[in-house]
Design a protein around this motif. Sequence first.
Motif, PDB file in Angstrom:
ATOM      1  N   VAL A  96     -45.988  30.981  94.822  1.00 46.04           N
ATOM      2  CA  VAL A  96     -44.966  30.692  93.831  1.00 46.04           C
ATOM      3  C   VAL A  96     -44.246  32.139  94.182  1.00 46.04           C
ATOM      4  CG1 VAL A  96     -46.606  29.467  92.122  1.00 46.04           C
ATOM      5  CG2 VAL A  96     -46.633  31.901  92.454  1.00 46.04           C
ATOM      6  N   ALA A  97     -43.417  32.322  93.396  1.00 48.55           N
ATOM      7  CA  ALA A  97     -42.104  33.375  93.517  1.00 48.55           C
ATOM      8  C   ALA A  97     -42.739  34.803  94.161  1.00 48.55           C
ATOM      9  CB  ALA A  97     -41.459  33.755  92.417  1.00 48.55           C
ATOM     10  N   ASN A  98     -42.292  35.239  94.822  1.00 50.76           N
ATOM     11  CA  ASN A  98     -42.540  36.806  95.052  1.00 50.76           C
ATOM     12  C   ASN A  98     -43.790  37.060  95.831  1.00 50.76           C
ATOM     13  OD1 ASN A  98     -39.967  37.778  94.101  1.00 50.76           O
ATOM     14  ND2 ASN A  98     -40.825  37.905  92.025  1.00 50.76           N
ATOM     15  N   GLY A  99     -44.221  35.916  96.570  1.00 47.51           N
ATOM     16  CA  GLY A  99     -45.423  36.190  97.318  1.00 47.51           C
ATOM     17  C   GLY A  99     -46.834  36.008  96.515  1.00 47.51           C
ATOM     18  N   ARG A 100     -46.550  35.576  95.071  1.00 46.14           N
ATOM     19  CA  ARG A 100     -47.575  35.336  94.369  1.00 46.14           C
ATOM     20  C   ARG A 100     -48.320  34.064  94.586  1.00 46.14           C
ATOM     21  NH1 ARG A 100     -46.274  35.580  88.761  1.00 46.14           N
ATOM     22  NH2 ARG A 100     -44.226  34.556  89.573  1.00 46.14           N
ATOM     23  N   VAL A 101     -49.580  33.920  94.225  1.00 44.89           N
ATOM     24  CA  VAL A 101     -50.498  32.598  94.750  1.00 44.89           C
ATOM     25  C   VAL A 101     -50.893  32.024  93.392  1.00 44.89           C
ATOM     26  CG1 VAL A 101     -52.121  31.620  96.008  1.00 44.89           C
ATOM     27  CG2 VAL A 101     -50.799  33.331  97.078  1.00 44.89           C
ATOM     28  N   GLU A 102     -50.701  30.587  93.270  1.00 48.08           N
ATOM     29  CA  GLU A 102     -51.375  29.941  92.166  1.00 48.08           C
ATOM     30  C   GLU A 102     -52.585  29.129  92.926  1.00 48.08           C
ATOM     31  OE1 GLU A 102     -49.076  27.785  88.866  1.00 48.08           O
ATOM     32  OE2 GLU A 102     -50.196  26.006  90.008  1.00 48.08           O
ATOM     33  N   LEU A 103     -53.575  29.434  92.092  1.00 47.56           N
ATOM     34  CA  LEU A 103     -54.912  28.941  92.522  1.00 47.56           C
ATOM     35  C   LEU A 103     -55.745  27.888  91.491  1.00 47.56           C
ATOM     36  CD1 LEU A 103     -56.496  32.494  93.267  1.00 47.56           C
ATOM     37  CD2 LEU A 103     -55.533  30.759  94.910  1.00 47.56           C
ATOM     38  N   ARG A 104     -56.059  26.705  92.033  1.00 44.72           N
ATOM     39  CA  ARG A 104     -56.805  26.024  91.087  1.00 44.72           C
ATOM     40  C   ARG A 104     -58.070  25.959  91.698  1.00 44.72           C
ATOM     41  NH1 ARG A 104     -55.621  22.270  87.439  1.00 44.72           N
ATOM     42  NH2 ARG A 104     -53.348  22.064  88.284  1.00 44.72           N
ATOM     43  N   LEU A 105     -59.196  26.298  90.534  1.00 41.01           N
ATOM     44  CA  LEU A 105     -60.456  26.465  91.025  1.00 41.01           C
ATOM     45  C   LEU A 105     -61.517  25.157  91.136  1.00 41.01           C
ATOM     46  CD1 LEU A 105     -61.330  29.827  88.952  1.00 41.01           C
ATOM     47  CD2 LEU A 105     -60.218  29.671  91.337  1.00 41.01           C
ATOM     48  N   ALA A 106     -62.152  25.016  91.711  1.00 44.66           N
ATOM     49  CA  ALA A 106     -62.944  23.768  92.058  1.00 44.66           C
ATOM     50  C   ALA A 106     -63.893  23.712  90.737  1.00 44.66           C
ATOM     51  CB  ALA A 106     -63.736  23.897  93.232  1.00 44.66           C
ATOM     52  N   GLU A 107     -64.402  24.711  90.156  1.00 44.26           N
ATOM     53  CA  GLU A 107     -65.370  24.528  88.995  1.00 44.26           C
ATOM     54  C   GLU A 107     -64.627  24.427  87.834  1.00 44.26           C
ATOM     55  OE1 GLU A 107     -68.863  27.360  87.258  1.00 44.26           O
ATOM     56  OE2 GLU A 107     -68.496  27.232  89.596  1.00 44.26           O
ATOM     57  N   GLY A 108     -64.440  23.568  87.238  1.00 42.05           N
ATOM     58  CA  GLY A 108     -63.890  23.718  85.935  1.00 42.05           C
ATOM     59  C   GLY A 108     -62.347  23.283  85.768  1.00 42.05           C
ATOM     60  N   GLY A 109     -61.754  23.457  86.983  1.00 42.20           N
ATOM     61  CA  GLY A 109     -60.288  23.069  87.219  1.00 42.20           C
ATOM     62  C   GLY A 109     -59.292  24.316  86.440  1.00 42.20           C
ATOM     63  N   ASP A 116     -49.910  40.031  91.788  1.00 41.06           N
ATOM     64  CA  ASP A 116     -49.668  41.085  92.957  1.00 41.06           C
ATOM     65  C   ASP A 116     -49.580  39.945  94.144  1.00 41.06           C
ATOM     66  OD1 ASP A 116     -50.042  43.393  91.483  1.00 41.06           O
ATOM     67  OD2 ASP A 116     -52.065  43.831  92.164  1.00 41.06           O
ATOM     68  N   PRO A 117     -48.551  40.251  95.039  1.00 41.87           N
ATOM     69  CA  PRO A 117     -48.524  39.705  96.133  1.00 41.87           C
ATOM     70  C   PRO A 117     -49.602  39.328  97.012  1.00 41.87           C
ATOM     71  CG  PRO A 117     -47.068  41.281  96.660  1.00 41.87           C
ATOM     72  CD  PRO A 117     -47.599  41.373  95.198  1.00 41.87           C
ATOM     73  N   MET A 118     -50.088  38.211  97.553  1.00 45.08           N
ATOM     74  CA  MET A 118     -51.074  37.979  98.485  1.00 45.08           C
ATOM     75  C   MET A 118     -50.541  37.868  99.982  1.00 45.08           C
ATOM     76  SD  MET A 118     -53.891  35.441  97.034  1.00 45.08           S
ATOM     77  CE  MET A 118     -55.362  36.145  97.892  1.00 45.08           C
ATOM     78  N   PRO A 119     -50.828  38.475 100.924  1.00 42.03           N
ATOM     79  CA  PRO A 119     -50.446  38.513 102.330  1.00 42.03           C
ATOM     80  C   PRO A 119     -50.556  37.175 102.986  1.00 42.03           C
ATOM     81  CG  PRO A 119     -52.195  39.788 102.407  1.00 42.03           C
ATOM     82  CD  PRO A 119     -52.130  39.623 100.776  1.00 42.03           C
ATOM     83  N   PHE A 120     -51.798  36.645 102.780  1.00 42.31           N
ATOM     84  CA  PHE A 120     -52.197  35.336 103.277  1.00 42.31           C
ATOM     85  C   PHE A 120     -52.644  34.503 102.082  1.00 42.31           C
ATOM     86  CE2 PHE A 120     -53.002  38.401 106.531  1.00 42.31           C
ATOM     87  CZ  PHE A 120     -51.946  38.120 107.582  1.00 42.31           C
ATOM     88  N   PRO A 121     -51.965  33.257 102.061  1.00 43.58           N
ATOM     89  CA  PRO A 121     -52.334  32.344 100.800  1.00 43.58           C
ATOM     90  C   PRO A 121     -53.695  31.464 101.370  1.00 43.58           C
ATOM     91  CG  PRO A 121     -50.353  31.405 101.997  1.00 43.58           C
ATOM     92  CD  PRO A 121     -50.800  32.800 102.430  1.00 43.58           C
ATOM     93  N   PRO A 122     -54.540  31.806 100.364  1.00 47.33           N
ATOM     94  CA  PRO A 122     -55.912  30.838 100.892  1.00 47.33           C
ATOM     95  C   PRO A 122     -55.976  29.390 100.665  1.00 47.33           C
ATOM     96  CG  PRO A 122     -55.664  31.435  98.429  1.00 47.33           C
ATOM     97  CD  PRO A 122     -54.428  31.791  98.978  1.00 47.33           C
ATOM     98  N   LYS A 123     -57.001  28.902 101.589  1.00 48.12           N
ATOM     99  CA  LYS A 123     -56.936  27.463 101.866  1.00 48.12           C
ATOM    100  C   LYS A 123     -57.894  26.823 100.723  1.00 48.12           C
ATOM    101  CE  LYS A 123     -56.423  28.592 106.615  1.00 48.12           C
ATOM    102  NZ  LYS A 123     -57.256  29.681 106.660  1.00 48.12           N
ATOM    103  N   PRO A 124     -57.977  25.546 100.493  1.00 44.78           N
ATOM    104  CA  PRO A 124     -58.920  24.826  99.754  1.00 44.78           C
ATOM    105  C   PRO A 124     -60.302  24.953 100.425  1.00 44.78           C
ATOM    106  CG  PRO A 124     -56.944  23.547  99.862  1.00 44.78           C
ATOM    107  CD  PRO A 124     -56.778  24.731 101.080  1.00 44.78           C
ATOM    108  N   GLY A 125     -61.373  25.449  99.778  1.00 49.03           N
ATOM    109  CA  GLY A 125     -62.604  25.618 100.224  1.00 49.03           C
ATOM    110  C   GLY A 125     -63.046  27.114 100.407  1.00 49.03           C
ATOM    111  N   SER A 147     -58.783  42.678  97.033  1.00 46.28           N
ATOM    112  CA  SER A 147     -58.687  42.266  95.592  1.00 46.28           C
ATOM    113  C   SER A 147     -57.130  42.253  95.361  1.00 46.28           C
ATOM    114  CB  SER A 147     -59.520  42.852  94.710  1.00 46.28           C
ATOM    115  OG  SER A 147     -60.884  42.437  94.818  1.00 46.28           O
ATOM    116  N   VAL A 148     -56.541  41.344  94.718  1.00 48.28           N
ATOM    117  CA  VAL A 148     -55.443  41.560  93.897  1.00 48.28           C
ATOM    118  C   VAL A 148     -55.505  41.267  92.355  1.00 48.28           C
ATOM    119  CG1 VAL A 148     -54.003  40.900  95.966  1.00 48.28           C
ATOM    120  CG2 VAL A 148     -54.916  39.133  94.650  1.00 48.28           C
ATOM    121  N   ARG A 149     -54.581  41.641  91.658  1.00 53.86           N
ATOM    122  CA  ARG A 149     -54.643  41.497  90.194  1.00 53.86           C
ATOM    123  C   ARG A 149     -54.197  40.011  90.233  1.00 53.86           C
ATOM    124  NH1 ARG A 149     -51.389  46.506  87.977  1.00 53.86           N
ATOM    125  NH2 ARG A 149     -51.830  47.349  89.946  1.00 53.86           N
ATOM    126  N   GLY A 150     -54.734  39.437  88.926  1.00 52.65           N
ATOM    127  CA  GLY A 150     -54.367  37.980  88.608  1.00 52.65           C
ATOM    128  C   GLY A 150     -54.542  37.893  87.130  1.00 52.65           C
TER     129      GLY A 150
END
Length: 154
Positions: A96-109, A116-125, A147-150
């Motif tokens: 999403v904006a400014n290098g931030r990342v939106e994460l949907r978790l597998a457990e519970g959705g 804070d910006p993340m240098p490398f966006p994570p992958k599913p799994g 770790s980054v703040r979220g």
Amino acid sequence: MLDSFAKCRTIAAAEARADCFDATARELEAAVKSKEVTILDRQDIRSARKSLFGFTLPRIGLFGGGDRDEGRGGGRDAEAEEIKELNTTIASARVVANGRVELRLAEGGAVWVTTDPMPFPPKPGDKVRIRSGSLGNYFIAVAGQRSVRGMRLR
């Protein structure tokens, strides 16, 4: 409802006590069927508290978040069972904006976003660890990265 059972215990005559217990049990069964009363065990409460991790909830004692639970479960303090960390995997991620990342978790959705910006966006799994910090902060670490703040969105 529980007071009715307590009153039944004070009846001295065995037959009258049994009748009282039977009537009270019927009332409890009807209340459960009509969803006026819900019965939860400790595992249900832990699952509910885990699914609510990251939200600020009022201290009403609904899921053990109130005062000391005297006389039930050995008088354990609710704070001792507070969930401080969540370990799960990522179902999906998007930048999403400014290098931030939106994460949907597998457990519970649950949906979290990094503040804070993340240098490398994570992958599913990928494995994710979310832990609570001081002053209402949360820290998200993905696959052993720094770790980054979220914060939790939903």
